[in-house]
Design an enzyme around this catalytic site. Sequence first.
Site, PDB file in Angstrom:
ATOM      1  N   GLU A  15      -3.676  -0.098   5.493  1.00  9.80           N
ATOM      2  CA  GLU A  15      -2.667  -0.785   5.945  1.00  9.80           C
ATOM      3  C   GLU A  15      -1.364  -0.013   6.683  1.00  9.80           C
ATOM      4  OE1 GLU A  15      -2.929  -4.570   3.319  1.00  9.80           O
ATOM      5  OE2 GLU A  15      -1.891  -2.966   2.218  1.00  9.80           O
TER       6      GLU A  15
ATOM      7  N   ASP B 177      -5.662  -0.638   9.858  1.00 13.01           N
ATOM      8  CA  ASP B 177      -6.525  -0.144   9.386  1.00 13.01           C
ATOM      9  C   ASP B 177      -6.537  -0.488   7.878  1.00 13.01           C
ATOM     10  OD1 ASP B 177      -4.467   1.317   8.489  1.00 13.01           O
ATOM     11  OD2 ASP B 177      -5.446   3.431   8.276  1.00 13.01           O
TER      12      ASP B 177
END
Length: 576
Positions: A280, A277
């Site tokens: 991270e 995402d």
Amino acid sequence: MEQSYQKDQDDELELEGINEDGPLLGRGSPRTKTLAGQTELDPPLDKVQRQRQRRRRCYIIFGVVILGCLLIIGLFLPSPTSSSELSRYAEKLEWESQRARDMLLRNIGPRVGANDGLVVASPSRGESEDLPDYYYTWTRDSALVYKTLNTLDSSFPSNLSQFDELLLRDYVQSQLTIQNTANPSGGLDDGGLNEPKFQVDGKPFVGDWGRPQRDGPALRVLALIPYAHFLLDRAYPADLKYVQDNLYDPDQIMAPGKVVKNDLEEVSHGWSKSGFDLWEEVNGHHFFTLIVSLRALQAGSSLAYRLNDTGAELFYSEQADSIAQKLKVFWNDEKQYYLSTIPSLRLDGDNTPTSLPEREWLDCSIPLSLIHAGDHIDLDGYGQYNMTIPVFSATNPEVISTLHRYILSFDGLYKINGNIGSWTQGWALGRYREDVYDGVRKSKANPWHICTNAIAQSFYIMEAEHRTQGYIDTTESTKQFWNQALRKTVKPGRRYGTGGKSFEKALKRLREIGDRYLDVSRDAMDGEGWMSEQIGRNDGKPRGARDLTWSYASFMSAVKAREEAMASTGNEIVSR
């Protein structure tokens, strides 16, 4: 089920104002009885008592005169919500946005020690225990920064200054190099475009990281396609050659030096694969990644059509439609909000892990999705707003419900919000309630500038979109939002439309709430306008990476959205 709405033009939504006490009622003088049984207003007084009484009367008369003068003067002074006060506020924001731009530009290229065109996330290099090492260039951050800097308008080519165009070309050149650099995610044609970050000289970062991250190529497309259209509109021979040599060549599929075409091919063939995402942290399928991919493909289809690349035009459009269908699985009907992440898209061959960390999956990526990929966005860069699938608009009840629940999820979490009663007065907001990243390590997370600004911008978009739509519909899923936002009970199934006082009051209220959130971020700047990554949860002081480039971009983006909302009312503030 389709809901019918009762038109309500005359039923007034009276917004609650500030409670004010009425004037104090004076008490009458006591009536006393004389020996003869008659009453008199004033019993006999000695000389000293009469003098004291006269002084008191003089004081009262003097006070009344002064109060009357102040009231008369007050009639001619602007109130906090007067047009002159609002104009000064808008001008102040314009100045602060320009200051944020100046600070943002300091984090690009040689001024910060990077190659030309490369955006450095922050000058922080971990030089102290309270600072992380953000001295890298992220594909995501860079694209969002340049998207914010874009001032393209094909009707007024002079609006793109020579400086801005040179800056854009430096960005293109830097991405040409990065796209052709082998890295831990792969090469040009086998996943390397999904590598999240690089060194500031363009070399690969080879340490452990959350990779791949599939939103970067899509965001880079959305940042550069408006420039491609701008050059095609300007139509100098050198412009047309630049597009073909550096951005999109319809005669090639993936090749070094074709930044936009390469990214479109990566997105169109890889959108269904899992990745990390935008925070991270989590491997899965993410609403933000998919919706920016959808918009990139829609914009790519439009550009392909213009360049007579008919096969790509059709393929990109078909893939965008497929993504739109998959976005529906993110909606949780029980919770009444869009989940930010799900473990699987329910596709054949999906090898995504079947479980995710224990979270509500309600986070800042949703308002960011609205801002960067909502139905209002301009896919071409010169006023052709997207009105196609999916229906992800600030007027959509599902979107409003999600934004509302995201805000409420922070109720009681941060000490700095403790003295602020209602969310409508502006709270500092973080990435998600369960977050533990404090800007350096795992402990207790803080609010972020980008998230607080994202909600401010969402309210400005909501105002502008409802004005364009021409009405507000109240539903069962949004009644709590409207009740709290308007400080009045609103029944589901009502429609408040253009021309009604209720409609105008509601739109005004949306902007007021947006301003409250924007002010939270403004108050967390230091005296010179520096913005960190995070805002201390207890004291409001800077936390995490200093001088964060994305923080400046988020503020600029919110101010621009506010100006567009004002322009939709005919009260445009013209830049000086």
